[in-house]
Design a protein around this motif. Structure first.
Motif, PDB file in Angstrom:
ATOM      1  N   THR A  57      22.500 -16.900 -56.229  1.00 19.20           N
ATOM      2  CA  THR A  57      22.647 -15.530 -56.366  1.00 19.20           C
ATOM      3  C   THR A  57      22.114 -14.896 -55.180  1.00 19.20           C
ATOM      4  O   THR A  57      21.007 -15.575 -54.225  1.00 19.20           O
ATOM      5  N   TYR A  59      20.720 -10.776 -54.135  1.00 19.82           N
ATOM      6  CA  TYR A  59      20.461  -9.154 -54.731  1.00 19.82           C
ATOM      7  C   TYR A  59      20.365  -8.232 -53.573  1.00 19.82           C
ATOM      8  O   TYR A  59      19.434  -8.816 -52.593  1.00 19.82           O
ATOM      9  N   LYS A  64      16.313  -5.995 -56.733  1.00 21.40           N
ATOM     10  CA  LYS A  64      15.823  -7.237 -57.174  1.00 21.40           C
ATOM     11  C   LYS A  64      14.647  -7.033 -58.178  1.00 21.40           C
ATOM     12  O   LYS A  64      13.729  -5.899 -58.084  1.00 21.40           O
ATOM     13  N   THR A  68      20.545  -8.616 -62.889  1.00 19.75           N
ATOM     14  CA  THR A  68      20.835  -9.885 -63.017  1.00 19.75           C
ATOM     15  C   THR A  68      22.320 -10.164 -62.833  1.00 19.75           C
ATOM     16  O   THR A  68      22.966  -9.539 -63.920  1.00 19.75           O
ATOM     17  N   SER A  70      25.612 -13.013 -63.433  1.00 15.72           N
ATOM     18  CA  SER A  70      25.735 -14.323 -64.055  1.00 15.72           C
ATOM     19  C   SER A  70      27.301 -14.654 -63.979  1.00 15.72           C
ATOM     20  O   SER A  70      27.821 -13.393 -63.864  1.00 15.72           O
TER      21      SER A  70
END
Length: 122
Positions: A57, A59, A64, A68, A70
Motif C-alpha cells: 500500500t 498513502y 496517513k 486504510t 484494502s
C-alpha cells in the motif's frame, strides 16, 4: 466491457468515518494495482491511496494514519476506510484499476470509475 462502480459516499460530519467501495466487472482476466483518487472543486486530482496486487500500500501524507485501503480479489473490489474526516476532504472520490483482459496474452489498461461524492460538513 470493463466497469468500475464506486459506492459508499455521502454526507458525514467532521471527525466522522466513511467506507468507500469500488467493484470491477466485465471480461476481466487479471487486476493489477488499484487506487483511490479525489478531486475537490477547483483543485487537481490527487492520489489518496493505492494498493498493488501483492497488497503493498501507498498513502498520501495527508491521510496517513486515518485512511486504510484494502482489496478483496475474489470480489474484484477495492475499499477505502476513511476516519477522522475533515471538511477540506470534501471531493469526488474515484477509483482506478489496471485491468488485464484477454487470454494467453493479457493487455493491461487503466480504468476509472465515475466517482462518488464525499461531503464533510456539519
Amino acid at each position: 466491457q470493463v466497469q468500475l462502480v464506486e459506492s459508499g459516499g455521502g454526507l458525514v460530519q467532521p471527525g466522522g468515518s466513511l467506507r468507500l467501495s469500488c467493484a470491477a466487472s466485465g471480461s476481466i482476466s487479471s487486476i493489477g494495482a488499484m487506487g483511490w483518487y479525489r478531486q475537490a472543486p477547483g483543485k487537481q486530482r490527487e492520489l489518496v491511496a493505492s494498493i498493488t496486487s501483492a497488497e503493498s500500500t501507498n498513502y498520501a501524507d495527508s491521510v496517513k494514519g486515518r485512511v486504510t485501503i484494502s482489496r478483496d480479489n475474489a470480489k474484484r473490489t477495492v475499499y477505502l476506510q476513511m476516519n477522522s474526516l475533515k471538511p477540506e476532504e470534501t471531493a469526488v472520490y474515484c477509483c482506478n484499476a489496471y485491468i488485464g483482459i484477454g487470454g494467453y496474452v493479457l493487455r493491461y489498461s487503466s480504468y476509472w470509475g465515475q466517482g462518488t461524492q464525499v461531503t464533510v460538513s456539519s
